[in-house]
Design a protein around this motif. Structure first.
Motif, PDB file in Angstrom:
ATOM      1  N   ALA A 152      57.791  -4.011  52.420  1.00 13.87           N
ATOM      2  CA  ALA A 152      58.347  -5.334  52.724  1.00 13.87           C
ATOM      3  C   ALA A 152      58.600  -6.100  51.433  1.00 13.87           C
ATOM      4  O   ALA A 152      57.957  -5.847  50.416  1.00 13.87           O
ATOM      5  N   VAL A 153      59.567  -7.004  51.484  1.00 17.45           N
ATOM      6  CA  VAL A 153      59.860  -7.899  50.364  1.00 17.45           C
ATOM      7  C   VAL A 153      59.546  -9.319  50.789  1.00 17.45           C
ATOM      8  O   VAL A 153      60.020  -9.774  51.835  1.00 17.45           O
ATOM      9  N   LEU A 154      58.734  -9.997  49.997  1.00 16.02           N
ATOM     10  CA  LEU A 154      58.461 -11.416  50.244  1.00 16.02           C
ATOM     11  C   LEU A 154      59.301 -12.228  49.274  1.00 16.02           C
ATOM     12  O   LEU A 154      59.078 -12.177  48.058  1.00 16.02           O
ATOM     13  N   GLN A 155      60.278 -12.946  49.808  1.00 15.74           N
ATOM     14  CA  GLN A 155      61.156 -13.721  48.926  1.00 15.74           C
ATOM     15  C   GLN A 155      61.083 -15.205  49.259  1.00 15.74           C
ATOM     16  O   GLN A 155      60.895 -15.589  50.410  1.00 15.74           O
ATOM     17  N   SER A 156      61.260 -16.031  48.226  1.00 16.01           N
ATOM     18  CA  SER A 156      61.205 -17.486  48.431  1.00 16.01           C
ATOM     19  C   SER A 156      61.940 -18.195  47.305  1.00 16.01           C
ATOM     20  O   SER A 156      62.350 -17.582  46.327  1.00 16.01           O
ATOM     21  N   GLY A 157      62.055 -19.506  47.451  1.00 10.62           N
ATOM     22  CA  GLY A 157      62.455 -20.330  46.321  1.00 10.62           C
ATOM     23  C   GLY A 157      61.343 -20.299  45.287  1.00 10.62           C
ATOM     24  O   GLY A 157      60.273 -19.734  45.523  1.00 10.62           O
ATOM     25  N   GLU A 158      61.597 -20.922  44.147  1.00 12.43           N
ATOM     26  CA  GLU A 158      60.581 -20.875  43.081  1.00 12.43           C
ATOM     27  C   GLU A 158      59.729 -22.136  43.064  1.00 12.43           C
ATOM     28  O   GLU A 158      60.239 -23.245  43.071  1.00 12.43           O
ATOM     29  N   ARG A 159      58.421 -21.904  43.076  1.00 10.29           N
ATOM     30  CA  ARG A 159      57.455 -22.985  42.870  1.00 10.29           C
ATOM     31  C   ARG A 159      56.386 -22.430  41.958  1.00 10.29           C
ATOM     32  O   ARG A 159      56.056 -21.249  42.042  1.00 10.29           O
ATOM     33  N   ASN A 160      55.816 -23.294  41.109  1.00 10.29           N
ATOM     34  CA  ASN A 160      54.780 -22.817  40.198  1.00 10.29           C
ATOM     35  C   ASN A 160      53.451 -23.539  40.408  1.00 10.29           C
ATOM     36  O   ASN A 160      52.510 -23.342  39.648  1.00 10.29           O
ATOM     37  N   ASP A 161      53.400 -24.393  41.430  1.00 12.34           N
ATOM     38  CA  ASP A 161      52.170 -25.148  41.644  1.00 12.34           C
ATOM     39  C   ASP A 161      51.046 -24.250  42.176  1.00 12.34           C
ATOM     40  O   ASP A 161      51.286 -23.202  42.748  1.00 12.34           O
ATOM     41  N   ARG A 162      49.863 -24.747  41.952  1.00 13.92           N
ATOM     42  CA  ARG A 162      48.630 -24.051  42.320  1.00 13.92           C
ATOM     43  C   ARG A 162      48.621 -23.591  43.792  1.00 13.92           C
ATOM     44  O   ARG A 162      48.277 -22.454  44.115  1.00 13.92           O
ATOM     45  N   GLN A 163      49.037 -24.517  44.654  1.00 13.56           N
ATOM     46  CA  GLN A 163      48.989 -24.247  46.095  1.00 13.56           C
ATOM     47  C   GLN A 163      49.862 -23.040  46.460  1.00 13.56           C
ATOM     48  O   GLN A 163      49.482 -22.188  47.258  1.00 13.56           O
ATOM     49  N   PHE A 164      51.031 -22.976  45.823  1.00 14.34           N
ATOM     50  CA  PHE A 164      51.959 -21.870  46.102  1.00 14.34           C
ATOM     51  C   PHE A 164      51.401 -20.547  45.577  1.00 14.34           C
ATOM     52  O   PHE A 164      51.430 -19.525  46.264  1.00 14.34           O
ATOM     53  N   VAL A 165      50.885 -20.592  44.354  1.00 11.59           N
ATOM     54  CA  VAL A 165      50.327 -19.375  43.750  1.00 11.59           C
ATOM     55  C   VAL A 165      49.175 -18.846  44.610  1.00 11.59           C
ATOM     56  O   VAL A 165      49.085 -17.648  44.890  1.00 11.59           O
ATOM     57  N   ASP A 166      48.341 -19.761  45.082  1.00  7.50           N
ATOM     58  CA  ASP A 166      47.229 -19.367  45.962  1.00  7.50           C
ATOM     59  C   ASP A 166      47.748 -18.801  47.282  1.00  7.50           C
ATOM     60  O   ASP A 166      47.223 -17.808  47.798  1.00  7.50           O
ATOM     61  N   LEU A 167      48.785 -19.454  47.831  1.00 12.24           N
ATOM     62  CA  LEU A 167      49.332 -19.009  49.115  1.00 12.24           C
ATOM     63  C   LEU A 167      49.824 -17.561  49.026  1.00 12.24           C
ATOM     64  O   LEU A 167      49.500 -16.734  49.882  1.00 12.24           O
ATOM     65  N   VAL A 168      50.583 -17.260  47.976  1.00 13.84           N
ATOM     66  CA  VAL A 168      51.130 -15.901  47.845  1.00 13.84           C
ATOM     67  C   VAL A 168      49.987 -14.896  47.716  1.00 13.84           C
ATOM     68  O   VAL A 168      49.997 -13.828  48.343  1.00 13.84           O
ATOM     69  N   GLU A 169      48.964 -15.263  46.945  1.00 10.16           N
ATOM     70  CA  GLU A 169      47.825 -14.355  46.790  1.00 10.16           C
ATOM     71  C   GLU A 169      47.148 -14.102  48.143  1.00 10.16           C
ATOM     72  O   GLU A 169      46.824 -12.970  48.498  1.00 10.16           O
ATOM     73  N   GLU A 170      47.005 -15.172  48.893  1.00 15.05           N
ATOM     74  CA  GLU A 170      46.345 -15.056  50.196  1.00 15.05           C
ATOM     75  C   GLU A 170      47.172 -14.193  51.157  1.00 15.05           C
ATOM     76  O   GLU A 170      46.623 -13.366  51.899  1.00 15.05           O
TER      77      GLU A 170
END
Ligand code: SAH
Length: 369
Positions: free
Chosen positions: A106-124
């Motif tokens: 699978a490919v997970l694609q999105s717009g670009e964000r660099n904030d903490r919340q986004f980085v954590d979300l992708v990891e989760e």
């Protein structure tokens, strides 16, 4: 004639092709020569992975973006888009669908964000996908991030990453991005992806305003010099709500011409880089819904990314005009894809990871050095 001499060289010694040779291949003298080019590339594709196509279920999990790329429909300043981020549940359901459909990855694609919340979300998300009863090869396509972030996401289970350079010509790159976008910054991000251990993919848009055959030849040299494992590229498509789309709306058969140029880029890239994965992208299908991606396969591509996200999201993730299958449910997309591949003598590589051979060759080569 020059074209056929260089095509013969591409078949036997692709490593020796220079920028001039690549430009000649990108511009065949007539339809018969173009057909020979496609056939030569398709033969290389069959040598690489047989008459099979690797599948990746595409999940467009968020359209929120901090960037303002002049061509992109989900750019920050486009206020006609209603912004969303899928819930964790919706994302995991989509990933499970990729597994159930037998897509293998699978490919997970999105717009670009660099904030903490986004980085954590992708990891989760990645950690949760790991718990699914499918061995999914995960690709991320979430823009430029720090080395630390890339390493976290790699450790959480993603193994491929797509980050298009968009154009390897600095002049064109600058013309299609706002002043705060950095060309060298994007190249540095590709290096960080490799340092983090990702199978690394990049690519360009084809048929951009002001882009020449010589520029496209330089793009292919860039792919070779960057030692990429995967290439995702497609025709540029104007988007009505963007500055570039407004400045250069399509006229006449411009889109069909760009589709052909994109197919030639796929074919020449396959000849120059025989062991990489090349995607037949959705933008091909946007121009020619019935057979765009299939023509991509016959020109040497070996990956297709059918959507597995909820159909209701699609209208809000329109990077360009004419996004196909806006209202088709995912089972129908799958059925149609199997049928259209069968019609060209190809079949989906169900339940396979479909890793790019180049990645393993690259690792081996670097170990020897
Ligand atoms: N934000 C992520 C990925 C999302 S956009 C990133 O920056 O990597 C994915 C790709 O869609 C872009 O890299 C771009 O090449 C392509 N794209 C965007 N707008 C397009 C357009 N108008 N026509 C064709 N391709 C487009």
């Amino acid at each position: 004639m020059d074209f056929y001499r260089i095509l013969a060289k591409a078949r036997s010694n692709p490593g020796e092709l220079d920028a001039g040779d690549i430009a000649v291949l990108l511009d065949p003298p007539d339809a018969a020569a173009q057909q020979e080019l496609f056939q030569a590339a398709y033969r290389k594709k069959v040598e690489l992975c047989g008459k099979r196509v690797h599948l990746r279920g595409l999940i467009e999990f968020s359209n929120i973006c901090t960037r303002n790329c002049l061509y992109c429909g989900i750019r920050r300043d486009n206020d006609r888009v209603s912004r969303y981020t899928m819930s964790m549940d919706e994302i995991i359901r989509s990933a499970a669908a990729a597994g159930e459909f037998g897509y293998g990855s699978a490919v997970l694609q999105s717009g670009e964000r660099n904030d903490r919340q986004f980085v954590d979300l992708v990891e989760e998300i990645l950690l949760k996908i790991r718990e699914l009863p499918y061995d999914l090869g995960i690709t991320l396509s979430c823009g430029e991030q720090s080395l630390e972030t890339y390493i976290r996401w790699r450790k959480a289970g993603a193994r491929r990453y797509l980050l298009r350079i968009e154009s390897a010509s600095e002049k064109i790159f600058r013309a299609i991005h706002p002043a705060d976008a950095s060309f060298t910054g994007r190249k540095d991000a590709l290096q960080r992806l490799k340092d983090a251990g990702f199978q690394t993919g990049s690519g360009v848009m084809i048929g951009l305003p002001g882009q020449s055959i010589a520029d496209l030849a330089q793009d292919i040299l860039f792919f070779r010099e960057t030692d990429l494992d995967m290439i995702g590229m497609g025709p540029y498509l104007p988007q009505d709500e963007t500055p570039l789309g407004k400045m250069f709306p399509d006229q006449g058969n411009a889109a069909e011409k760009r589709l052909e140029l994109a197919l030639r880029m796929i074919a020449v890239t396959r000849l120059v880089l025989p062991d990489v994965n090349i995607a037949a992208t959705t933008a091909l299908q946007a121009i020619s819904p019935a057979d765009g991606r299939e023509r991509g396969i016959l020109a040497g591509a070996n990956v297709i990314m059918p959507n597995v996200g909820d159909v209701s999201r699609r209208k809000d993730y329109q990077l360009y005009n004419g996004k196909p299958a806006l209202d088709e449910n995912n089972s129908l997309i799958r059925e149609k894809l199997i049928a259209s591949l069968a019609a060209i003598g190809e079949q989906p590589g169900f339940n396979e990871a479909g890793d790019p051979q180049h990645f393993f060759n690259r690792i081996k080569k670097n170990e020897r050095i």
